[in-house]
Scaffold this active site. Structure first.
Site, PDB file in Angstrom:
ATOM      1  N   CYS A 124       0.838  -1.193   0.000  1.00 25.50           N
ATOM      2  CA  CYS A 124       0.000   0.000   0.000  1.00 25.50           C
ATOM      3  C   CYS A 124       0.879   1.251   0.000  1.00 25.50           C
ATOM      4  O   CYS A 124       1.993   1.226  -0.541  1.00 25.50           O
ATOM      5  CB  CYS A 124      -0.956  -0.011   1.195  1.00 25.50           C
ATOM      6  N   ASP A 193      -3.124   1.363  10.260  1.00 28.42           N
ATOM      7  CA  ASP A 193      -4.355   2.143  10.432  1.00 28.42           C
ATOM      8  C   ASP A 193      -4.812   2.097  11.867  1.00 28.42           C
ATOM      9  O   ASP A 193      -5.436   3.035  12.359  1.00 28.42           O
ATOM     10  CB  ASP A 193      -5.458   1.611   9.508  1.00 28.42           C
TER      11      ASP A 193
HETATM   12  C1  RUB Z   1      -3.727   3.169   3.780  1.00 27.11           C
HETATM   13  C2  RUB Z   1      -2.943   2.199   4.601  1.00 27.11           C
HETATM   14  C3  RUB Z   1      -1.666   2.707   5.200  1.00 27.11           C
HETATM   15  C4  RUB Z   1      -1.954   3.258   6.597  1.00 27.11           C
HETATM   16  C5  RUB Z   1      -0.772   4.024   7.175  1.00 27.11           C
HETATM   17  O1  RUB Z   1      -5.011   2.708   3.452  1.00 27.11           O
HETATM   18  O2  RUB Z   1      -3.338   1.080   4.831  1.00 27.11           O
HETATM   19  O3  RUB Z   1      -0.734   1.687   5.324  1.00 27.11           O
HETATM   20  O4  RUB Z   1      -3.065   4.145   6.558  1.00 27.11           O
HETATM   21  O5  RUB Z   1      -0.477   5.137   6.381  1.00 27.11           O
HETATM   22  P1  RUB Z   1      -5.977   3.651   2.580  1.00 27.11           P
HETATM   23  P2  RUB Z   1       0.352   6.373   6.963  1.00 27.11           P
HETATM   24  O6  RUB Z   1      -5.267   3.942   1.303  1.00 27.11           O
HETATM   25  O7  RUB Z   1      -7.217   2.842   2.401  1.00 27.11           O
HETATM   26  O8  RUB Z   1      -6.233   4.906   3.390  1.00 27.11           O
HETATM   27  O9  RUB Z   1       1.639   5.848   7.488  1.00 27.11           O
HETATM   28  O10 RUB Z   1       0.516   7.294   5.786  1.00 27.11           O
HETATM   29  O11 RUB Z   1      -0.475   6.996   8.045  1.00 27.11           O
END
Ligand code: RUB
Length: 314
Positions: A124, A193
């Protein structure tokens, strides 16, 4: 359209995405809302701020950073509207700056765990995970990256774009090729998340498959997570809700019509058990998942829950 509504819409349609960005955008939206409410009545101000909180809260259910950020900003106690406004603005500013600093700090801490020559697999797009990889690379370590596409929304492209701009050698792979490539990987680094009180990780669907493949290949599995990704409500026995998204993200409406009896499931996140996690890299340091309880009770504190339960502004 107000900043509040615009932000809520963008979080919902994923123009603003990633748990950290969602949290910062929501904090900013509350701040803007507080600045624009025109009233001398504190009760009315409180009610409208509560409504703003509810609007943002309802956008996406899984990233715990969102309710945590909202509660942190709404932790105010005031005798007048101007005092309340001042506190909300200050809370939001402090949260946004500390959130950005946390991502940098995580980068510094996590980068120490990567060695020159390492190949890192990520899934992701996570700012915190990218921060670790970019920091290691900027310190002169020869790092290369294997990034998954991350169907159906292709957030892997965002990761690839960041890595390409930073000059980090990167290979884009299919989500289903994770196990095939794991033997070439030195560490997996992913974002979060939510992290539950028992140290389980909720992150983009597919993360748990990376953890299984990493476990099998004896590859360290590292999570990059600011402390506001830890879920106080799990201490109260609640489960983190896994967002179920539109089937049209997986299968076009035409194809859905072709197979009217077909069910399409599209969970956006999955759960990685704590036993597959080697380390959670937070801004406070690199901790084992078992320390989630300590982060929630000592660092986030019960007052976050208290402010929600007792009503805001009191
Ligand atoms: C994003 C996702 C990321 C976390 C952490 O999912 O799973 O790994 O949110 O991101 P989506 P960060 O695209 O569905 O929002 O480290 O940028 O907070």
């Amino acid at each position: 359209m107000t900043v509040l509504q615009e932000t809520a819409d963008k979080i919902k349609n994923m123009e603003i995405r990633g748990a950290g960005r969602i949290a910062r955008a929501a904090a900013l939206a509350l701040k803007e809302e507080a600045k624009t409410i025109e009233t001398d009545s504190l009760d009315e101000f409180n009610a409208r701020m509560k409504a703003a909180y509810n609007t943002l809260y309802a956008t996406r259910p899984t990233a715990v950073s969102l309710p945590n950020a909202l509660r942190i900003v709404m932790r105010y106690k005031a005798a007048s509207v101007s005092e309340a406004r001042g506190q909300i603005v200050a809370n939001a500013d402090t949260f946004i700056v500390s959130s950005e600093n946390s991502v940098k700090k995580i980068g510094e801490i996590g980068a120490r765990r990567l060695r020159s020559g390492d190949t890192i697999m990520t899934h992701c797009n996570s700012s915190a995970a990218a921060s670790i990889i970019q920091t290691a690379f900027s310190h002169g370590k020869k790092i290369s990256v294997i990034a998954t596409e991350t169907r159906p929304r292709m957030q892997g492209y965002v990761t690839v774009d960041i890595m390409q701009k930073a000059g980090i050698p990167t290979t884009l792979i299919l989500d289903s090729a994770v196990r095939y490539f794991m033997k070439k990987v030195d560490a997996v680094v992913v974002g979060a998340d939510a992290i539950t009180v028992n140290g389980n990780l909720i992150n983009k669907v597919g993360t748990s498959q990376l953890s299984l493949a990493a476990q099998e290949a004896r590859v360290p599995f590292i999570v990059a997570a600011e402390t506001y990704k830890f879920s106080p409500r799990t201490l109260l026995g609640e489960m983190v809700e896994i967002e179920e998204r539109d089937p049209a993200e997986v299968l076009s409406l035409d194809m859905q019509k072709k197979w009217p009896n077909l069910k399409v499931a599209n969970p956006a996140f999955d759960i990685t058990p704590h036993r597959y996690i080697d380390m959670i890299c937070t801004e406070l340091g690199a901790i084992p998942p078992e320390m989630a309880y300590w982060i929630i009770t000592e660092k986030l504190g019960w007052e976050i829950e208290d402010s929600a339960e007792n009503g805001f502004g009191k």
